[in-house]
Write an enzyme that holds these catalytic residues in place. Structure first.
Site, PDB file in Angstrom:
ATOM      1  N   THR A 112      39.352  44.974  49.363  1.00 18.01           N
ATOM      2  CA  THR A 112      38.268  45.378  48.469  1.00 18.01           C
ATOM      3  C   THR A 112      37.462  44.170  48.005  1.00 18.01           C
ATOM      4  O   THR A 112      36.234  44.207  47.969  1.00 18.01           O
ATOM      5  CB  THR A 112      38.820  46.158  47.257  1.00 18.01           C
ATOM      6  OG1 THR A 112      39.542  47.296  47.740  1.00 18.01           O
ATOM      7  CG2 THR A 112      37.706  46.612  46.341  1.00 18.01           C
ATOM      8  N   CYS A 113      38.147  43.080  47.695  1.00 16.83           N
ATOM      9  CA  CYS A 113      37.465  41.876  47.200  1.00 16.83           C
ATOM     10  C   CYS A 113      36.534  41.280  48.248  1.00 16.83           C
ATOM     11  O   CYS A 113      35.408  40.906  47.950  1.00 16.83           O
ATOM     12  CB  CYS A 113      38.490  40.830  46.776  1.00 16.83           C
ATOM     13  SG  CYS A 113      39.671  41.428  45.546  1.00 16.83           S
ATOM     14  N   GLY A 114      37.008  41.181  49.487  1.00 18.09           N
ATOM     15  CA  GLY A 114      36.259  40.520  50.538  1.00 18.09           C
ATOM     16  C   GLY A 114      35.304  41.410  51.312  1.00 18.09           C
ATOM     17  O   GLY A 114      34.431  40.909  52.017  1.00 18.09           O
ATOM     18  N   THR A 168      41.775  39.758  50.221  1.00 13.92           N
ATOM     19  CA  THR A 168      42.188  41.144  50.012  1.00 13.92           C
ATOM     20  C   THR A 168      41.015  42.050  50.389  1.00 13.92           C
ATOM     21  O   THR A 168      39.852  41.657  50.251  1.00 13.92           O
ATOM     22  CB  THR A 168      42.622  41.387  48.549  1.00 13.92           C
ATOM     23  OG1 THR A 168      41.547  41.030  47.682  1.00 13.92           O
ATOM     24  CG2 THR A 168      43.857  40.556  48.200  1.00 13.92           C
TER      25      THR A 168
END
Length: 190
Positions: free
Chosen positions: A68-70, A66
């Site tokens: 924002t996560c990555g 995803t």
């Protein structure tokens, strides 16, 4: 037992993971599949309680692969992994609700791109684990939500002091930001 800042970390917590060898990131193959193993936090906590790097850091993300996560949340942890080790962190667990194969592949890609291999020679590197929240630890502790028909972990970070087994810090995001669970916020609490 409730998982909260200032409280003891619950016993019997288990995640599923596939080990990633960070000694030579050139050898990491994101497409190579292996069988998941059980990560027993009680064993990690007991071991780290006997070391100078006696803290566990859990970084929970809503999902692997995803944006924002990555792109924003996890990369600063990998880029600054040695500073976490220098500040007493012995193990960093990146936790997602995706299955262990997906979490492992995503972790391998991030490690290949952001992990600082040269820091590995300094000897203060914490172990890095990308794990699946297989037993619903986050859900059981009010740190998951249903999003678009899927159960996703909330974005949070927690620091556990293995010597006391207390949760020293728990930063849970309430908006689509990385303010309380990001690298800078956690580093300030170490």
């Amino acid at each position: 037992m409730t998982f909260a800042q200032g409280s003891p970390f619950p016993e019997g917590v288990k995640f599923a993971y596939i080990p990633i060898n960070t000694n030579d990131t050139r050898l990491i193959d994101p497409l190579k599949c292996q069988q998941p193993l059980q990560l027993k936090l009680d064993e990690i906590i007991s071991y780290l309680a006997t070391t100078q790097q006696s803290k566990v850091l859990i970084v929970s993300v809503p999902g692997a692969w995803t944006p924002t996560c990555g792109e924003i949340h996890v990369p600063p942890y990998l880029q600054n992994i040695a500073s976490l080790g220098s500040n007493g962190v012995g193990c960093v667990i990146v936790l997602a609700s995706n299955d262990p194969f997906v979490v492992n592949s995503w972790g391998k890609v991030l490690i290949k791109q952001f992990y600082n291999v040269d820091d590995n020679k300094k000897g203060v590197m914490p172990k890095i684990v990308f794990a699946n929240d297989v037993d619903g630890f986050s859900r059981k502790n009010g740190l998951a939500a249903d999003v678009g028909g899927f159960s996703r972990n909330k974005r949070y970070a927690a620091v556990i002091d293995c010597k006391t087994r207390n949760v020293e810090y728990l930063g849970v995001e309430t908006e689509r930001k990385v303010d309380k669970s990001g690298y800078e916020a956690v580093l300030a609490k170490l």
